[in-house]
Scaffold this motif. Structure first.
Motif, PDB file in Angstrom:
ATOM      1  N   LYS A  41       1.019  -1.047   0.184  1.00  0.00           N
ATOM      2  CA  LYS A  41      -0.070   0.020   0.122  1.00  0.00           C
ATOM      3  C   LYS A  41       0.858   1.314   0.046  1.00  0.00           C
ATOM      4  O   LYS A  41       0.949   2.564  -0.584  1.00  0.00           O
ATOM      5  CB  LYS A  41      -0.621  -0.223   0.778  1.00  0.00           C
ATOM      6  CG  LYS A  41      -2.059   1.093   1.045  1.00  0.00           C
ATOM      7  CD  LYS A  41      -2.362   0.973   2.479  1.00  0.00           C
ATOM      8  CE  LYS A  41      -4.168   2.339   2.488  1.00  0.00           C
ATOM      9  NZ  LYS A  41      -4.728   2.039   3.144  1.00  0.00           N
ATOM     10  N   LYS A  42       1.983   1.240   1.288  1.00  0.00           N
ATOM     11  CA  LYS A  42       2.782   2.368   0.824  1.00  0.00           C
ATOM     12  C   LYS A  42       3.708   2.939  -0.377  1.00  0.00           C
ATOM     13  O   LYS A  42       3.127   3.218  -0.637  1.00  0.00           O
ATOM     14  CB  LYS A  42       4.135   2.172   1.720  1.00  0.00           C
ATOM     15  CG  LYS A  42       5.163   3.072   2.409  1.00  0.00           C
ATOM     16  CD  LYS A  42       5.833   3.271   3.388  1.00  0.00           C
ATOM     17  CE  LYS A  42       5.372   2.859   5.065  1.00  0.00           C
ATOM     18  NZ  LYS A  42       6.086   2.800   5.832  1.00  0.00           N
ATOM     19  N   ALA A  43       3.734   1.866  -1.213  1.00  0.00           N
ATOM     20  CA  ALA A  43       4.634   1.972  -2.859  1.00  0.00           C
ATOM     21  C   ALA A  43       3.676   2.346  -3.631  1.00  0.00           C
ATOM     22  O   ALA A  43       3.889   3.572  -4.495  1.00  0.00           O
ATOM     23  CB  ALA A  43       5.265   0.420  -3.165  1.00  0.00           C
ATOM     24  N   LEU A  44       2.166   1.563  -3.176  1.00  0.00           N
ATOM     25  CA  LEU A  44       0.940   2.392  -4.399  1.00  0.00           C
ATOM     26  C   LEU A  44       1.034   3.810  -3.981  1.00  0.00           C
ATOM     27  O   LEU A  44       0.679   4.297  -5.289  1.00  0.00           O
ATOM     28  CB  LEU A  44       0.137   1.226  -4.786  1.00  0.00           C
ATOM     29  CG  LEU A  44       0.647   0.115  -5.053  1.00  0.00           C
ATOM     30  CD1 LEU A  44      -0.872  -1.094  -5.124  1.00  0.00           C
ATOM     31  CD2 LEU A  44       0.290  -0.024  -6.544  1.00  0.00           C
ATOM     32  N   LEU A  45       0.932   4.029  -2.970  1.00  0.00           N
ATOM     33  CA  LEU A  45       0.754   5.550  -2.716  1.00  0.00           C
ATOM     34  C   LEU A  45       1.183   6.278  -2.967  1.00  0.00           C
ATOM     35  O   LEU A  45       1.015   7.560  -3.187  1.00  0.00           O
ATOM     36  CB  LEU A  45      -0.032   5.457  -1.156  1.00  0.00           C
ATOM     37  CG  LEU A  45      -1.365   4.802  -0.663  1.00  0.00           C
ATOM     38  CD1 LEU A  45      -1.699   4.997   0.199  1.00  0.00           C
ATOM     39  CD2 LEU A  45      -3.088   5.758  -1.193  1.00  0.00           C
ATOM     40  N   GLN A  46       2.711   5.914  -3.129  1.00  0.00           N
ATOM     41  CA  GLN A  46       4.051   7.429  -3.664  1.00  0.00           C
ATOM     42  C   GLN A  46       3.414   7.342  -4.628  1.00  0.00           C
ATOM     43  O   GLN A  46       4.286   8.221  -5.674  1.00  0.00           O
ATOM     44  CB  GLN A  46       5.039   6.099  -3.191  1.00  0.00           C
ATOM     45  CG  GLN A  46       5.252   6.617  -1.497  1.00  0.00           C
ATOM     46  CD  GLN A  46       6.709   5.712  -1.223  1.00  0.00           C
ATOM     47  OE1 GLN A  46       7.206   5.297  -1.580  1.00  0.00           O
ATOM     48  NE2 GLN A  46       6.650   5.809   0.327  1.00  0.00           N
ATOM     49  N   VAL A  47       2.715   6.439  -6.137  1.00  0.00           N
ATOM     50  CA  VAL A  47       2.531   6.568  -6.896  1.00  0.00           C
ATOM     51  C   VAL A  47       1.964   7.535  -7.364  1.00  0.00           C
ATOM     52  O   VAL A  47       0.819   8.006  -6.839  1.00  0.00           O
ATOM     53  CB  VAL A  47       1.969   5.919  -7.932  1.00  0.00           C
ATOM     54  CG1 VAL A  47       2.234   5.390  -8.868  1.00  0.00           C
ATOM     55  CG2 VAL A  47       3.174   4.987  -7.682  1.00  0.00           C
ATOM     56  N   ALA A  48       2.797   9.331  -8.192  1.00  0.00           N
ATOM     57  CA  ALA A  48       2.010  10.329  -8.696  1.00  0.00           C
ATOM     58  C   ALA A  48       0.544   9.952  -9.449  1.00  0.00           C
ATOM     59  O   ALA A  48       0.976   9.012  -9.605  1.00  0.00           O
ATOM     60  CB  ALA A  48       2.525  11.212  -9.222  1.00  0.00           C
ATOM     61  N   GLY A  49      -0.586  10.575  -9.119  1.00  0.00           N
ATOM     62  CA  GLY A  49      -1.845   9.889  -9.444  1.00  0.00           C
ATOM     63  C   GLY A  49      -2.502   9.091  -8.621  1.00  0.00           C
ATOM     64  O   GLY A  49      -3.696   8.904  -9.500  1.00  0.00           O
ATOM     65  N   VAL A  50      -2.044   8.432  -7.527  1.00  0.00           N
ATOM     66  CA  VAL A  50      -2.808   7.103  -7.048  1.00  0.00           C
ATOM     67  C   VAL A  50      -3.386   8.434  -5.558  1.00  0.00           C
ATOM     68  O   VAL A  50      -2.815   8.722  -5.095  1.00  0.00           O
ATOM     69  CB  VAL A  50      -2.093   6.399  -6.824  1.00  0.00           C
ATOM     70  CG1 VAL A  50      -2.461   5.046  -5.725  1.00  0.00           C
ATOM     71  CG2 VAL A  50      -0.957   5.104  -7.473  1.00  0.00           C
ATOM     72  N   SER A  51      -4.927   7.606  -5.789  1.00  0.00           N
ATOM     73  CA  SER A  51      -5.706   8.140  -4.436  1.00  0.00           C
ATOM     74  C   SER A  51      -6.096   7.376  -3.549  1.00  0.00           C
ATOM     75  O   SER A  51      -6.215   8.014  -2.696  1.00  0.00           O
ATOM     76  CB  SER A  51      -6.993   8.576  -5.244  1.00  0.00           C
ATOM     77  OG  SER A  51      -7.766   8.037  -5.739  1.00  0.00           O
ATOM     78  N   GLN A  52      -6.274   5.947  -4.186  1.00  0.00           N
ATOM     79  CA  GLN A  52      -6.480   5.008  -3.155  1.00  0.00           C
ATOM     80  C   GLN A  52      -6.116   3.609  -3.543  1.00  0.00           C
ATOM     81  O   GLN A  52      -6.038   3.583  -4.091  1.00  0.00           O
ATOM     82  CB  GLN A  52      -8.103   4.961  -2.832  1.00  0.00           C
ATOM     83  CG  GLN A  52      -9.201   4.455  -2.066  1.00  0.00           C
ATOM     84  CD  GLN A  52     -10.220   4.125  -2.219  1.00  0.00           C
ATOM     85  OE1 GLN A  52     -10.552   4.864  -2.704  1.00  0.00           O
ATOM     86  NE2 GLN A  52     -10.554   3.952  -0.802  1.00  0.00           N
ATOM     87  N   ALA A  53      -5.402   2.544  -2.628  1.00  0.00           N
ATOM     88  CA  ALA A  53      -4.966   1.374  -2.358  1.00  0.00           C
ATOM     89  C   ALA A  53      -5.772   0.803  -1.061  1.00  0.00           C
ATOM     90  O   ALA A  53      -5.388   0.966  -0.276  1.00  0.00           O
ATOM     91  CB  ALA A  53      -3.737   1.826  -2.863  1.00  0.00           C
TER      92      ALA A  53
END
Length: 94
Positions: A41-53
């Motif tokens: 989750k932490k890795a996905l939320l660091q991607v610009a444009g991701v609003s929710q994981a």
């Protein structure tokens, strides 16, 4: 003055029309402990444009909502792989 407002409205409408939220379900079969979802989750939320994981350990999957004008599915899969958890697309949602 009317032209300025019209131009501003056009820019705002065009920007929102180009950016559409997308949701993708990623299969992450290498999760092997209940702490893995935190890292993913932490890795996905660091991607610009991701609003929710949302990451589910029992199902070994991640549900990710992102702005398709700012990122793409390949970037999400790269983020999980770089965190040590390779993933594949399980399902795309509108």
């Amino acid at each position: 003055m009317k032209k300025i407002w019209l131009s501003l409205a056009l820019v705002l409408l065009t920007g929102s029309a180009l950016a559409a939220p997308q949701t993708v379900k990623l299969s992450v079969p290498t999760m092997d402990c209940p702490v893995c979802p935190i890292t993913i989750k932490k890795a996905l939320l660091q991607v610009a444009g991701v609003s929710q994981a949302q990451v589910n350990f029992e199902r070994r999957e991640a549900l990710v909502t992102f702005d398709n004008a700012r990122t793409h599915v390949d970037a999400l899969m790269r983020a999980t792989a770089e965190a040590g958890y390779p993933s594949t697309v399980a399902e795309r949602q509108p």
